[in-house]
Design an enzyme around this catalytic site. Structure first.
Site, PDB file in Angstrom:
ATOM      1  N   SER A 136      22.649  75.903 102.629  1.00 28.53           N
ATOM      2  CA  SER A 136      22.642  77.194 103.318  1.00 28.53           C
ATOM      3  C   SER A 136      22.020  78.229 102.389  1.00 28.53           C
ATOM      4  O   SER A 136      22.487  78.404 101.257  1.00 28.53           O
ATOM      5  CB  SER A 136      24.088  77.573 103.656  1.00 28.53           C
ATOM      6  OG  SER A 136      24.152  78.899 104.125  1.00 28.53           O
ATOM      7  N   LYS A 162      19.527  75.485 106.243  1.00 26.41           N
ATOM      8  CA  LYS A 162      20.111  76.559 107.064  1.00 26.41           C
ATOM      9  C   LYS A 162      19.744  77.886 106.442  1.00 26.41           C
ATOM     10  O   LYS A 162      19.845  78.054 105.224  1.00 26.41           O
ATOM     11  CB  LYS A 162      21.631  76.369 107.115  1.00 26.41           C
ATOM     12  CG  LYS A 162      22.426  77.588 107.563  1.00 26.41           C
ATOM     13  CD  LYS A 162      23.852  77.190 107.856  1.00 26.41           C
ATOM     14  CE  LYS A 162      24.829  78.246 107.393  1.00 26.41           C
ATOM     15  NZ  LYS A 162      26.228  77.813 107.594  1.00 26.41           N
ATOM     16  N   LYS A 164      20.180  82.150 106.728  1.00 24.72           N
ATOM     17  CA  LYS A 164      20.927  83.266 107.309  1.00 24.72           C
ATOM     18  C   LYS A 164      19.950  84.205 108.002  1.00 24.72           C
ATOM     19  O   LYS A 164      18.876  84.488 107.458  1.00 24.72           O
ATOM     20  CB  LYS A 164      21.660  84.023 106.199  1.00 24.72           C
ATOM     21  CG  LYS A 164      22.730  83.200 105.498  1.00 24.72           C
ATOM     22  CD  LYS A 164      23.910  82.944 106.405  1.00 24.72           C
ATOM     23  CE  LYS A 164      25.031  82.256 105.638  1.00 24.72           C
ATOM     24  NZ  LYS A 164      26.177  81.974 106.512  1.00 24.72           N
ATOM     25  N   ASP A 189      21.829  80.827 110.888  1.00 21.96           N
ATOM     26  CA  ASP A 189      23.231  81.272 110.987  1.00 21.96           C
ATOM     27  C   ASP A 189      23.267  82.794 110.969  1.00 21.96           C
ATOM     28  O   ASP A 189      22.830  83.414 109.994  1.00 21.96           O
ATOM     29  CB  ASP A 189      24.041  80.706 109.798  1.00 21.96           C
ATOM     30  CG  ASP A 189      25.531  81.058 109.877  1.00 21.96           C
ATOM     31  OD1 ASP A 189      25.953  81.697 110.865  1.00 21.96           O
ATOM     32  OD2 ASP A 189      26.275  80.676 108.941  1.00 21.96           O
ATOM     33  N   GLU A 214      23.788  79.178 114.691  1.00 16.64           N
ATOM     34  CA  GLU A 214      25.220  79.247 114.389  1.00 16.64           C
ATOM     35  C   GLU A 214      25.745  80.663 114.594  1.00 16.64           C
ATOM     36  O   GLU A 214      25.164  81.620 114.076  1.00 16.64           O
ATOM     37  CB  GLU A 214      25.415  78.796 112.928  1.00 16.64           C
ATOM     38  CG  GLU A 214      26.861  78.684 112.483  1.00 16.64           C
ATOM     39  CD  GLU A 214      26.975  78.200 111.032  1.00 16.64           C
ATOM     40  OE1 GLU A 214      25.983  77.670 110.492  1.00 16.64           O
ATOM     41  OE2 GLU A 214      28.055  78.370 110.451  1.00 16.64           O
ATOM     42  N   ASP A 239      31.145  78.843 114.536  1.00 13.24           N
ATOM     43  CA  ASP A 239      31.797  78.802 113.226  1.00 13.24           C
ATOM     44  C   ASP A 239      33.021  79.724 113.324  1.00 13.24           C
ATOM     45  O   ASP A 239      34.128  79.265 113.661  1.00 13.24           O
ATOM     46  CB  ASP A 239      30.782  79.257 112.150  1.00 13.24           C
ATOM     47  CG  ASP A 239      31.365  79.471 110.761  1.00 13.24           C
ATOM     48  OD1 ASP A 239      32.592  79.399 110.591  1.00 13.24           O
ATOM     49  OD2 ASP A 239      30.585  79.737 109.813  1.00 13.24           O
ATOM     50  N   LYS A 263      35.413  74.135 109.321  1.00 11.61           N
ATOM     51  CA  LYS A 263      35.776  74.556 107.962  1.00 11.61           C
ATOM     52  C   LYS A 263      37.277  74.350 107.838  1.00 11.61           C
ATOM     53  O   LYS A 263      38.053  74.881 108.653  1.00 11.61           O
ATOM     54  CB  LYS A 263      35.429  76.032 107.734  1.00 11.61           C
ATOM     55  CG  LYS A 263      33.928  76.289 107.583  1.00 11.61           C
ATOM     56  CD  LYS A 263      33.624  77.754 107.342  1.00 11.61           C
ATOM     57  CE  LYS A 263      32.121  77.961 107.199  1.00 11.61           C
ATOM     58  NZ  LYS A 263      31.760  79.404 107.259  1.00 11.61           N
ATOM     59  N   GLY A 291      30.648  75.367 104.684  1.00 17.85           N
ATOM     60  CA  GLY A 291      30.986  75.668 103.293  1.00 17.85           C
ATOM     61  C   GLY A 291      31.400  77.119 103.158  1.00 17.85           C
ATOM     62  O   GLY A 291      31.052  77.957 103.990  1.00 17.85           O
TER      63      GLY A 291
HETATM   64  O1  OSB Z   1      28.899  81.273 107.707  1.00 19.35           O
HETATM   65  O2  OSB Z   1      28.798  79.328 106.908  1.00 19.35           O
HETATM   66  C1  OSB Z   1      28.954  80.540 106.724  1.00 19.35           C
HETATM   67  C2  OSB Z   1      29.123  81.418 103.007  1.00 19.35           C
HETATM   68  C3  OSB Z   1      30.108  82.382 103.023  1.00 19.35           C
HETATM   69  C4  OSB Z   1      30.693  82.736 104.226  1.00 19.35           C
HETATM   70  C5  OSB Z   1      30.282  82.136 105.409  1.00 19.35           C
HETATM   71  C6  OSB Z   1      29.287  81.164 105.399  1.00 19.35           C
HETATM   72  C7  OSB Z   1      28.690  80.820 104.177  1.00 19.35           C
HETATM   73  C8  OSB Z   1      27.607  79.866 104.048  1.00 19.35           C
HETATM   74  C9  OSB Z   1      27.442  79.176 102.707  1.00 19.35           C
HETATM   75  O3  OSB Z   1      26.791  79.644 104.917  1.00 19.35           O
HETATM   76  C10 OSB Z   1      27.880  77.763 102.731  1.00 19.35           C
HETATM   77  C11 OSB Z   1      28.006  77.208 101.337  1.00 19.35           C
HETATM   78  O4  OSB Z   1      26.976  76.943 100.719  1.00 19.35           O
HETATM   79  O5  OSB Z   1      29.144  77.042 100.862  1.00 19.35           O
HETATM   80 MG    MG Z   2      28.496  80.168 109.429  1.00 22.35          MG
END
Ligand code: OSB
Ligand code: MG
Length: 368
Positions: A136, A162, A164, A189, A214, A239, A263, A291
């Site tokens: 991500s 992925k 953001k 995401d 996402e 999520d 999660k 994550g």
């Molecule tokens: O939305 O999945 C998410 C990190 C912090 C809060 C929310 C998210 C995330 C990530 C990072 O996308 C995932 C990772 O590398 O741990």
């Molecule tokens: Mg997410």
């Protein structure tokens, strides 16, 4: 087992690079680690994925500590527990606070796996000996910076990228990525950055053959997501909106989600995560493991969960070195050509380095 002693530590770990989402930037990860000991001296570890501030959801490091100290630990200490599935039952009188609950439950699963002499993955019913992982990537200063980063991760072998997105950092970004990486599995995401009024804009994502988008809409929504999904070809993955098996059932029945990001912390622990997994499997809904910028202990729990059969899409469990100069477990979680080998030793399968834990500890309290 009977838990006779619990230690809570507040750890502070510097991220190698800042991580930016639609709701803010992290440079440091502050989190709680929980160490539980039972009457035979077996030690289990759990990690709270709550952040320092309530950006992702309403829980924080401090609310987790409060819930653990004042409510959850007293419900667990000195009680006979035969199986980790019983922990939810002990917490029955406490609403929500899923990340706090999951912190203890994870440590109890670790102890249970050790006492039954199996890996946490096997204790959960997992079948894979290696898991596929994606990565991500946060919001960057420029699209060129992002393309360079993605190029590096694709060459490292990550199985899915992925990215953001947020208003103003979305359509052009995804178009450029698709042009540069025509054959890579790519997804976006939004962390709830859009509203249903943005449907026409979100629909433009359909041109880029994304694996999924996402959580585009509000963090507590399952109604508008269903409306949006009817208008979009790209599968929606929820999520933030999914906190339980009941949430998953309702979202699937409404058509709000075609894929679920599980999660462990968000759903209150491994037992509920497994129940959601099993339900999704029966309904033909693929899942993957999200994550929360975890240290090695949370990461080890994620690796174990991902060995269940319906985790058919690569998760966000990247290698330790992506986040930290030095992780708190040995060996660190290593990604080789997009795969993590699942440890076979009893429990979480990684040794906790106590000296490293101490070096990151800023606060600590023991309960017995
Ligand atoms: O939305 O999945 C998410 C990190 C912090 C809060 C929310 C998210 C995330 C990530 C990072 O996308 C995932 C990772 O590398 O741990
Ligand atoms: Mg997410």
């Amino acid at each position: 087992m009977k838990i006779t002693e619990i230690t809570i530590r507040h750890l502070q770990m510097e991220l190698k690079a800042p991580f930016t989402t639609s709701f803010g930037t992290f440079t440091t990860r502050d989190f709680l680690l929980l160490e539980a000991k039972d009457e035979s001296g077996t030690v289990g570890w759990g990690e709270s994925v709550a952040f320092h501030s309530p950006w992702y959801n309403e829980e924080t490091l401090k609310t987790n500590w409060h819930m653990l100290e004042d409510y959850l630990i007293p419900l667990i200490l000195h009680k006979e527990i035969n199986h980790p599935d019983e922990v939810n039952k002990l917490f029955e009188t406490i609403r929500k606070n899923n990340m706090a609950k999951s912190t203890i439950e994870g440590a109890i699963w670790d102890i249970y796996a050790q006492q039954t002499n199996q890996s946490l993955a096997a204790a959960l019913g997992g079948t894979k000996d290696k898991i596929e992982v994606g990565i991500s990537i946060g919001i960057q200063k420029s699209i060129d910076d992002l393309v360079a980063l993605v190029d590096g991760y694709v060459k490292e072998g990550y199985k899915r990228i992925k990215v953001k997105i947020k208003p103003g950092w979305d359509i052009d970004v995804m178009r450029t990525l698709r042009e540069n990486f025509p054959d890579v599995a790519i997804m976006a995401d939004a962390n709830s950055a859009y509203r249903l009024e943005d449907a026409a804009l979100l629909k433009q994502l359909d041109a880029f053959n994304l694996t999924m988008v996402e959580q585009p809409l509000a963090s507590d929504d399952i109604i508008d997501h269903a409306t949006l999904q009817k208008q979009m070809d790209t599968p929606i993955c929820l999520d933030e909106s999914i906190h339980s098996l009941e949430d998953a059932r309702k979202a699937i029945e409404l058509g709000s989600t075609k894929i679920i990001n599980i999660k462990i912390g968000r759903v209150g622990g491994l037992t509920e995560a497994k129940r959601i997994h099993d339900y999704c499997e029966a309904k033909g809904i693929p899942v993957w493991c999200g994550g929360m910028l975890e240290s090695g202990i949370g990461r080890a729990h994620n690796v174990a969960l991902t060995t269940l059969s319906n985790f058919t899409l690569p998760g966000d469990t990247a290698g330790s070195s992506r986040y930290w100069e030095k992780d708190i477990i040995e060996p660190e979680v290593i990604v080789n050509d997009g795969y993590i080998e699942v440890p076979q030793t009893a429990g979480i399968g990684y040794e906790v380095n106590r000296d490293t834990v101490e070096s990151y500890t800023v606060d600590k309290k023991i309960y017995k």
